[in-house]
Design an enzyme around this catalytic site. Structure first.
Site, PDB file in Angstrom:
ATOM      1  N   ASP A   1      -2.727  -2.159  10.172  1.00  0.00           N
ATOM      2  CA  ASP A   1      -2.834  -2.068   8.708  1.00  0.00           C
ATOM      3  C   ASP A   1      -3.417  -3.331   8.069  1.00  0.00           C
ATOM      4  O   ASP A   1      -3.692  -3.348   6.865  1.00  0.00           O
ATOM      5  CB  ASP A   1      -1.432  -1.855   8.083  1.00  0.00           C
ATOM      6  CG  ASP A   1      -0.939  -0.425   8.247  1.00  0.00           C
ATOM      7  OD1 ASP A   1      -1.755   0.454   8.575  1.00  0.00           O
ATOM      8  OD2 ASP A   1       0.269  -0.201   8.029  1.00  0.00           O
TER       9      ASP A   1
ATOM     10  N   LYS B   1       0.853  -1.205   0.000  1.00  0.00           N
ATOM     11  CA  LYS B   1       0.000   0.000   0.000  1.00  0.00           C
ATOM     12  C   LYS B   1       0.880   1.244   0.000  1.00  0.00           C
ATOM     13  O   LYS B   1       2.045   1.204   0.449  1.00  0.00           O
ATOM     14  CB  LYS B   1      -0.949   0.023   1.214  1.00  0.00           C
ATOM     15  CG  LYS B   1      -0.275   0.127   2.595  1.00  0.00           C
ATOM     16  CD  LYS B   1       0.002   1.548   3.068  1.00  0.00           C
ATOM     17  CE  LYS B   1       0.800   1.556   4.366  1.00  0.00           C
ATOM     18  NZ  LYS B   1       1.482   2.783   4.684  1.00  0.00           N
TER      19      LYS B   1
HETATM   20  P1  ATP Z   1       4.119  -0.348   7.955  1.00  0.00           P
HETATM   21  O1  ATP Z   1       3.991   0.395   6.653  1.00  0.00           O
HETATM   22  O2  ATP Z   1       2.915  -1.199   8.297  1.00  0.00           O
HETATM   23  O3  ATP Z   1       4.682   0.459   9.088  1.00  0.00           O
HETATM   24  P2  ATP Z   1       6.537  -1.364   6.977  1.00  0.00           P
HETATM   25  O4  ATP Z   1       6.270  -1.600   5.515  1.00  0.00           O
HETATM   26  O5  ATP Z   1       7.206  -0.070   7.327  1.00  0.00           O
HETATM   27  O6  ATP Z   1       5.178  -1.487   7.713  1.00  0.00           O
HETATM   28  P3  ATP Z   1       7.414  -4.078   7.269  1.00  0.00           P
HETATM   29  O7  ATP Z   1       7.997  -4.359   5.910  1.00  0.00           O
HETATM   30  O8  ATP Z   1       6.102  -4.661   7.570  1.00  0.00           O
HETATM   31  O9  ATP Z   1       7.388  -2.498   7.560  1.00  0.00           O
HETATM   32  O10 ATP Z   1       8.519  -4.535   8.335  1.00  0.00           O
HETATM   33  C1  ATP Z   1       8.535  -4.098   9.665  1.00  0.00           C
HETATM   34  C2  ATP Z   1       9.261  -5.134  10.506  1.00  0.00           C
HETATM   35  O11 ATP Z   1       8.442  -6.296  10.601  1.00  0.00           O
HETATM   36  C3  ATP Z   1      10.583  -5.588   9.917  1.00  0.00           C
HETATM   37  O12 ATP Z   1      11.623  -5.121  10.721  1.00  0.00           O
HETATM   38  C4  ATP Z   1      10.539  -7.111   9.910  1.00  0.00           C
HETATM   39  O13 ATP Z   1      11.605  -7.724  10.593  1.00  0.00           O
HETATM   40  C5  ATP Z   1       9.231  -7.483  10.590  1.00  0.00           C
HETATM   41  N1  ATP Z   1       8.472  -8.518   9.851  1.00  0.00           N
HETATM   42  C6  ATP Z   1       7.800  -9.530  10.395  1.00  0.00           C
HETATM   43  N2  ATP Z   1       7.186 -10.265   9.449  1.00  0.00           N
HETATM   44  C7  ATP Z   1       7.465  -9.704   8.259  1.00  0.00           C
HETATM   45  C8  ATP Z   1       7.124 -10.014   6.910  1.00  0.00           C
HETATM   46  N3  ATP Z   1       6.358 -11.073   6.591  1.00  0.00           N
HETATM   47  N4  ATP Z   1       7.571  -9.192   5.946  1.00  0.00           N
HETATM   48  C9  ATP Z   1       8.324  -8.115   6.262  1.00  0.00           C
HETATM   49  N5  ATP Z   1       8.693  -7.787   7.522  1.00  0.00           N
HETATM   50  C10 ATP Z   1       8.275  -8.568   8.521  1.00  0.00           C
END
Ligand code: ATP
Length: 285
Positions: A138, A11
């Protein structure tokens, strides 16, 4: 062995406003969220092992309970009240990690959706969103997709008219940010400028892509951008390459530009790729 592979879409935020903080530490927000075609592939297999297992194409991501996709499987079985016959999850990651694109949340949403289908439990959107919300604010959006106004802690979702056809060029700069640290900074310095969320809703209702692009705004960009000069630079480069608007997504650092046509987006991608290797072209869904 029953198996299903789903595309788990990333997203972006068209707008993001932080309104306040609840006693439990969650922040209240008002934001327009948009699904994009960039996706991970999530395969769920009922393998008869009686256990959950997880494999991920990125070796540095956890492959145990600390992976949100694993926790989604546990939460599904607890809520559905059925024993786990054995669930093997394989994630092929394309969405940059810790980048403001809800990568973990969308993998978790795909696992919930896949298990509901594979088991024929028919829990449906409402129940799946409830299960997902306990794991992350989310996840309900990731289950439903499209274009949504998200309020409350992000879980109160109102479907909006679909965005007119548009393409996005996403750039993930070569550093990560801590969502918690960015929220703490937003708490310490109340934002002086805010997105015109109502104007964004009107632009979406009229299918006015330039009105949408003029109103892309994220209160977190001031905080993340003050710490990392590259965010503003990327925004400027995207606009110079013809983007109709550009903004940071979520708590960052991914910053994207919107284009009306695929060809313009492709030329921007080619022009910027030498400076930003983690660059993606995707369609607004
Ligand atoms: P948001 O936009 O919801 O804040 P994000 O995109 O910034 O999320 P993610 O890619 O979801 O962040 O990663 C955040 C943390 O979650 C990472 O440090 C990672 O170690 C952990 N994590 C746990 N499961 C997953 C997964 N399936 N994919 C990615 N990261 C994951």
């Amino acid at each position: 062995m029953k198996e299903l592979t789903l595309e788990a879409n990333a997203k972006v935020n068209f707008t993001l406003d932080v309104l306040g903080k609840l006693p439990n530490g969650y922040h209240t927000v008002r934001m327009v969220m948009q699904a994009v075609s960039l996706h991970d592939d999530v395969t769920v297999q009922l393998d008869g092992s009686g256990k959950i297992s997880l494999r991920c194409s990125l070796p540095y991501l956890p492959s145990d309970q600390s992976n949100l996709a694993w926790r989604a499987a546990e939460a599904f079985y607890a809520a559905a009240g059925i024993p786990n016959p054995g669930t093997a999850i394989v994630i092929h990651k394309r969405i940059p990690v810790a980048a403001g694109l809800a990568g973990g949340s969308t993998d978790a949403a795909a696992v919930l959706r896949a298990l509901d289908t594979l088991h024929g439990t028919g829990l449906g959107d409402e129940a799946l969103c409830k299960i997902g919300l306990r794991l992350g604010a989310d996840i309900p959006f990731c289950l439903l997709g499209g274009t949504m106004l998200a309020e409350g802690i992000g879980e109160q979702l109102t479907r909006l008219p679909a965005c007119p056809e548009a393409w996005a060029v996403l750039i993930k700069p070569p550093f990560s940010v801590s969502t918690a640290a960015i929220y703490a900074a937003v708490d310490a310095h109340q934002p002086t400028a805010r997105p015109d969320t109502d104007g964004m809703l009107r632009a979406l209702a009229c299918g006015d892509l330039s009105g949408i692009c003029q109103r892309l705004y994220n209160v977190m960009e001031a905080v993340t951008g003050a710490r990392h000069r590259q965010i503003g630079e990327i925004r400027g480069r995207l606009l110079d390459c013809g983007a109709l608007g550009a903004v940071m997504s979520g708590s960052g650092p991914t910053t994207y530009g919107l284009f009306a046509g695929r060809e313009q987006a492709e030329s921007a991608l080619e022009a910027l790729r030498p400076d930003y290797p983690e660059i993606f072209l995707c369609k607004i869904l």
